[in-house]
Write a protein that holds these residues in place. Structure first.
Motif, mmCIF file in Angstrom:
data_model
loop_
_atom_site.group_PDB
_atom_site.id
_atom_site.type_symbol
_atom_site.label_atom_id
_atom_site.label_comp_id
_atom_site.label_asym_id
_atom_site.label_seq_id
_atom_site.Cartn_x
_atom_site.Cartn_y
_atom_site.Cartn_z
ATOM 1 N N ASN A 1 0.812 -1.217 0.000
ATOM 2 C CA ASN A 1 0.000 0.000 0.000
ATOM 3 C C ASN A 1 0.844 1.264 0.000
ATOM 4 N N ARG B 1 -3.825 0.126 -6.936
ATOM 5 C CA ARG B 1 -3.901 0.803 -5.629
ATOM 6 C C ARG B 1 -4.284 2.266 -5.797
ATOM 7 N N PRO C 1 -6.206 1.605 -1.006
ATOM 8 C CA PRO C 1 -5.297 0.597 -0.438
ATOM 9 C C PRO C 1 -5.919 -0.797 -0.402
ATOM 10 N N PHE C 2 -5.044 -1.783 -0.485
ATOM 11 C CA PHE C 2 -5.477 -3.165 -0.367
ATOM 12 C C PHE C 2 -5.878 -3.423 1.081
ATOM 13 N N LYS C 3 -7.021 -4.064 1.260
ATOM 14 C CA LYS C 3 -7.504 -4.369 2.608
ATOM 15 C C LYS C 3 -7.108 -5.782 3.038
ATOM 16 N N THR C 4 -6.953 -6.677 2.063
ATOM 17 C CA THR C 4 -6.518 -8.046 2.342
ATOM 18 C C THR C 4 -5.436 -8.422 1.343
ATOM 19 N N LYS C 5 -4.643 -9.401 1.696
ATOM 20 C CA LYS C 5 -3.614 -9.887 0.783
ATOM 21 C C LYS C 5 -4.257 -10.542 -0.435
ATOM 22 N N GLN D 1 -6.816 -9.653 -1.962
ATOM 23 C CA GLN D 1 -7.295 -8.636 -2.896
ATOM 24 C C GLN D 1 -6.283 -8.391 -4.020
ATOM 25 N N LEU E 1 0.354 -4.908 4.625
ATOM 26 C CA LEU E 1 -0.691 -3.966 4.223
ATOM 27 C C LEU E 1 -0.649 -2.664 5.005
ATOM 28 N N LYS E 2 0.023 -2.663 6.148
ATOM 29 C CA LYS E 2 0.123 -1.462 6.984
ATOM 30 C C LYS E 2 1.547 -1.188 7.321
#
Length: 84
Positions: A25, A51, A56-60, A62, A83-84
């Motif tokens: 992200n 992206r 942003p991606f919320k899960t891998k 995704q 992701l964070k």
């Protein structure tokens, strides 16, 4: 630098790269391509474009919505994807 110090430095660098993680992200395409297995610059650029368009991606998982990236690629890189 003597051989022992070179060996320690090399071992440290290898260990760091083995534990490398990339925040999909935030990272640029070059970083994503360098850190994830099976992801070249073209797919990494597609990740960044997705992206930027969708947020942003919320899960891998995704990441599989990006053309050319399947679940096998996500699973192969699960530990490296942040992701964070």
């Amino acid at each position: 630098m003597n051989h022992f110090k070179k060996l320690i430095l090399l071992t440290t660098l290898m260990a760091q790269s083995a534990w490398a993680a990339v925040n999909v992200n935030q990272a640029d395409a070059a970083t994503i391509a360098a850190e994830l297995k099976g992801i070249g610059l073209s797919k990494a650029t597609a990740i960044v474009a997705y992206r930027e368009k969708n947020g942003p991606f919320k899960t891998k998982e995704q990441l599989t919505e990006v053309k050319g990236i399947g679940l096998k690629t996500v699973e192969k890189n699960r530990q490296e994807i942040k992701l964070k």
